[in-house]
Each structure stands twice: as C-alpha cells, then as structure tokens.
Enzyme design. Structure first.
Site, PDB file in Angstrom:
ATOM      1  N   ASP A 100     -11.519   2.102   3.564  1.00  0.00           N
ATOM      2  CA  ASP A 100     -11.688   0.647   3.448  1.00  0.00           C
ATOM      3  C   ASP A 100     -13.166   0.256   3.363  1.00  0.00           C
ATOM      4  OD1 ASP A 100      -9.668  -1.146   3.082  1.00  0.00           O
ATOM      5  OD2 ASP A 100      -9.101  -1.275   5.197  1.00  0.00           O
ATOM      6  N   GLN A 124      -5.196  -1.836   9.601  1.00  0.00           N
ATOM      7  CA  GLN A 124      -4.841  -3.110   8.976  1.00  0.00           C
ATOM      8  C   GLN A 124      -5.274  -4.269   9.882  1.00  0.00           C
ATOM      9  OE1 GLN A 124      -3.341  -3.532   5.855  1.00  0.00           O
ATOM     10  NE2 GLN A 124      -3.761  -5.688   6.226  1.00  0.00           N
ATOM     11  N   LYS A 175       0.851  -1.209   0.000  1.00  0.00           N
ATOM     12  CA  LYS A 175       0.000   0.000   0.000  1.00  0.00           C
ATOM     13  C   LYS A 175       0.877   1.245   0.000  1.00  0.00           C
ATOM     14  CE  LYS A 175      -3.703  -2.543   2.185  1.00  0.00           C
ATOM     15  NZ  LYS A 175      -4.339  -3.012   3.429  1.00  0.00           N
TER      16      LYS A 175
END
Ligand code: NAP
Length: 282
Positions: free
Chosen positions: A118, A95, A51
């Site tokens: 997300d 994460q 990322k």
C-alpha cells in the site's frame, strides 16, 4: 474531450499481470497478499471483496485476517510481525479505517517495507520523496499510470492537486514532481482556490466533496482527474468534479465510477507482483 477509461485500462493491466503471475507460478513462485481487517466497516468489506476478486482473477493467493473490533494494539502488531516473517506472504495490507482505540500509524510502521504494497510505511514514503524505487500508494500510482498510458505529457506542466491526505494528495506531489511537473497543492485553508486551479494544465481533485470542481475553476483544455468517490442524495456514486459541465472544457477527463477507482486496485495487484518478484528473484 477524451474520456480516460480507468475501467478498461485497469482490465488491461490485470491481464498483463495475469500473464506475469502465470510465468512466476511455472517457476514455483506463488504471489500471496495478506489482508488484515479490524471490525466490520461496511465500505471496507466491499473494498476487501473487490481486492480478493482481483487477486483471484490474476492468480494471486489471498489470505484474509478478520480481527475483532476489540483487538488490542499489541495483538495487531503481533499479527503484522508474524506476517512479516512468513516466507509465503509477499504483500501485507491493513484495511483502513480501524477502530479508534488502535494506532494505525504505528501499525503501518510495523509492516515490513518490502511487503508494504500500500506504500504507507515511512520508508516507502521517504524513498518516493527522494526519487528512489519504492512501493507507491496505489491511488496516486494509478493516477500517474493513467496519464502515462494516455500519453499525456507531465514534464513542464503545471499540476494542481486539491487535497493533501497522506494516502492521495501528498504522495501525488512526489509522483508529479519526479515526472518534472510544477506542482501546487491546495487544501481546506487555501484562499482563492479557483484562481490556482484555473492555472492547472493537469488538475487532480481528491478532497471528497461532491461536484466541488466547477467549470469556472478549470482552464480550457485542462486534463482533469477525479479521485473523489462520494454518494449523492440519491445514493449514486459521484466524484469531486462536476463532470457534465467540466467535461465540456477539459481535453481529458476521468469519469466516476470507472475512472481512478479500478486503477487503484490494479496498482495494488501490480505492487503485490512486484514484491513477489523482488523477494524471490532479487
Ligand atoms: P481526506 O483524508 O478526507 O482528505 C481530504 C483533503 O481535502 C484534505 O487535505 C482537506 O484539507 C481537503 N479539503 C477538504 N475540503 C476542502 C475544500 N473545500 N477545499 C480544498 N480542500 C479541501 O480524503 P482522502 O482519503 O484523500 O480522499 C479524498 C477523496 O478521494 C474521497 O472522496 C475518497 O473517497 C476518494 N478516494 C478515492 C480512492 C480511489 O480509489 N478512487 C482512493 C482514496 C480516496 P485539510 O487537510 O486542510 O483538511
């Protein structure tokens, strides 16, 4: 059979985003993604590195928060609240997985839905469900983008998803429904699964079982999307679809690696740019 090349498509999307970011920067707007990682899960480290690389390529600033695995829930929530309030941060990503003593649902809920790149905050999940503009979770978003870019019709088609996780299967239902597909979702308690998968014009495997989808489970000329990322005994990456055999029957198919995986990161980048534009340009 035509291969859906996620790697190439993701590269094209990243190229387009790079131009957009260049224009934003010309106007003094600098997109920034904040990534929180708790503990040192090896797979997560790789994902976060990828990322970071994508951000770097596109011109998105990347700030990483590496938290000790003993962090308390309150500290995690406080960090999220600080990032929610920071004007220079446009996207926040937590994460997963995080250590078990922490409540990940509460953490996702704490992320400002306008920075929830997300798409895991319930506000975004709800907005997607009622067909409003929302941050769509990156893997399902990537799957839809692939279908669109390859001009694969969705409307009126029978779509079957295997796997009902909150991050892949469930948001895919809404994405496909919003595009007027007739959607069926299968899971570990589904009986006679092959009878259902054989009816699919579009079959999406997202269950995490290597080569689960066999040729006899697929309709002739079906579009087959493989979300799975598994390691076989030899340590090689394999999908949820028995690619060598299913590809002989499918009209379109995604490979693993080089299919859905790169698209997931490209759509994350897309969401960060979208969040930046929405917060700066309205
Ligand atoms: P998950 O949370 O473990 O969910 C798996 C789902 O598959 C569950 O709904 C489960 O049913 C269902 N399932 C398991 N065994 C089954 C069976 N034998 N028959 C039918 N359904 C079955 O997995 P996930 O996080 O969604 O990930 C799925 C796969 O996609 C994994 O390989 C993961 O690595 C990969 N993935 C890839 C990306 C990417 O960027 N390409 C992103 C995310 C995930 P129940 O609900 O009944 O337990």
């Amino acid at each position: 059979m035509e291969l859906i090349n996620g790697k190439e498509l993701a590269k094209k999307i990243r190229g387009e985003l790079k131009l957009e970011v260049k224009n934003l920067r010309k106007n003094g707007i600098i997109p920034k993604l904040a990534v929180i990682m708790v503990g040192n899960d090896k797979a997560s480290e790789v994902y976060v590195r990828n990322k970071s690389k994508a951000c770097n390529e596109i011109g998105i600033e990347f700030e990483e928060f590496l938290m000790d695995s003993n962090i308390k829930q309150e500290e995690l929530i406080n960090l999220i609240k600080t990032l929610n309030n920071r004007k220079d941060v446009n996207g926040i990503l937590l994460q997963s997985p995080i250590p078990e003593h922490l409540n990940i649902r509460e953490a996702f809920d704490a992320i400002d839905y306008k920075k929830d790149v997300d798409g895991f905050n319930p506000i975004n999940i709800g907005k997607l469900a009622i067909g409003e503009d929302a941050f769509i979770s990156c893997t399902p978003f990537g799957v839809i983008k692939m279908l669109e870019e390859y001009n694969i019709p969705i409307e009126g088609k029978r779509a079957v998803i295997i796997g009902r996780s909150n991050i892949v299967g469930k948001p895919l239902i809404q994405c496909l429904l919003n595009k007027n597909a007739t959607v069926t979702i299968c899971h570990s308690k589904t009986k006679n699964i092959e009878k259902i998968t054989k009816e699919a014009d579009i079959l999406i495997a997202a269950l995490g079982k290597p080569k689960f989808v066999k040729k006899n489970m697929v309709k002739e000329n079906a579009v087959v999307i493989d979300v799975g990322i598994n390691r076989n005994e030899a340590g090689k990456l394999v999908g949820d679809v028995d690619f060598d055999n299913v590809s002989k029957k499918a009209s379109y198919i995604t490979p693993v690696p080089g299919g859905v995986g790169p698209m997931t990161i490209a759509m994350l980048m897309n969401n960060v740019v979208k969040a930046t534009k929405q917060s700066n340009l309205g």
